[in-house]
Design a protein around this motif. Structure first.
Motif: not given
Length: 308
Positions: A189-193, A195-205, A278-288
């Motif tokens: 849900g962090a990104f949406n596609r 109608h032109l097929g471009l991937m952008n940040n999902n401002r509603c996430f 060596g690859l580390t990912f993080y996400h803070v739940p309930m925030t973008p």
């Protein structure tokens, strides 16, 4: 490092205790992730992996990322990570264009101030590097790796295989490309596609819930999907085409190549790759807020099947 909010991360020098001040968090949410404005905040959230940048390096990055964005006319520039070499270490930055998935370029630096563009990696370059380049990175872009082929004697003639030479700069381009293709991560849900097929940040996430953050299927590969079209029609029925256009980590083979933990009193979800250690990912739940960073030797863990 990778992404924060929708940008990239990196290891941090200062450990972030259980609490993050409301003011610091609010400021970070208003900015693009892992860029010059949120670099310190993002690095602190992945500091539990033990990776770090010193104060001089972080200060230099905070300034140079702004200049990179202006000079190369990128929409966004993020710190991607650091590849450790014998003589010198490579600091990697990633610039983004209009399409978050397709319009991206990588740059490297030794001092976090002077940056050089990496050549785009194609299939031919990947093949050459896989044949010739072995062992640790030297830390010298002009260093040359050579594949000395064995001659195979036939019944009538000796068949000679072509000699392959690859510079370390090309090896670096391929390694960064492969890591980004195989283990870059974003929350569902962090990104949406469009109608032109471009991937952008999902401002509603607004972030995954704590329950969703504990499930591997809610994290996606930030790369061109390879397995999505192979799913059965019944499996695709529950997918939302606007956000479910990337491959979930839960489909990765072999199973168990991702380590998922909740850290800092369950306030941060952390994913670590065992394929590219060596690859580390993080996400803070309930925030973008989300992001990833790579700190390592740039070598794939070929022993993974025997570790699981």
């Amino acid at each position: 490092m990778g992404y924060c909010g929708s940008s990239m991360l990196c290891g941090a020098p200062i450990f972030c205790p259980i609490g993050i001040s409301a003011m610091a968090t609010a400021v970070a949410w208003e900015k693009e992730p892992m860029d010059s404005n949120t670099l310190y905040y993002s690095l602190d959230l992945v500091s539990g992996s033990g990776h770090a940048l010193n104060g001089e390096q972080r200060a230099a990055l905070q300034t140079s990322l702004v200049l990179l964005k202006k000079n190369y006319k990128f929409n966004r520039v993020m710190f991607w990570g650091k590849i450790l070499g014998i003589k010198e270490d490579y600091f990697i930055a990633q610039g983004k264009g209009h399409d978050e998935l397709k319009d991206k370029q990588f740059l490297y630096s030794f001092n976090c101030m002077e940056w050089h563009l990496l050549p785009p990696a194609d299939d031919a370059m990947v093949g050459e590097v896989s044949r010739a380049a072995k062992g640790r990175f030297m830390g010298d872009p002009s260093h040359e790796y050579t594949d000395y082929p064995l001659k195979r004697e036939g019944d009538e003639a000796t068949e000679a295989v072509e000699l392959v030479k690859v510079t370390e700069e090309r090896r670096l381009a391929v390694t960064v490309h492969l890591i980004d293709e195989e283990v870059s991560v974003v929350p569902r849900g962090a990104f949406n596609r469009t109608h032109l097929g471009l991937m952008n940040n999902n401002r509603c996430f607004e972030g995954l819930s704590h329950a969703e953050a504990g499930k591997l299927e809610n994290f996606l590969h930030f790369a061109k999907p390879k397995k999505l079209k192979k799913k059965l029609i019944q499996e695709q029925a529950d997918l939302d085409p606007s956000i479910d256009f990337l491959d979930p980590l839960s489909d990765d083979v072999p199973k168990g190549q991702w380590s998922l933990q909740l850290e800092n009193a369950s306030s941060v979800c952390v994913l670590r790759s065992l394929l590219w250690m060596g690859l580390t990912f993080y996400h803070v739940p309930m925030t973008p807020q989300h992001g990833y960073v790579y700190f390592g030797y740039g070598c794939k863990n070929l022993d993974l099947p025997f570790m699981l």
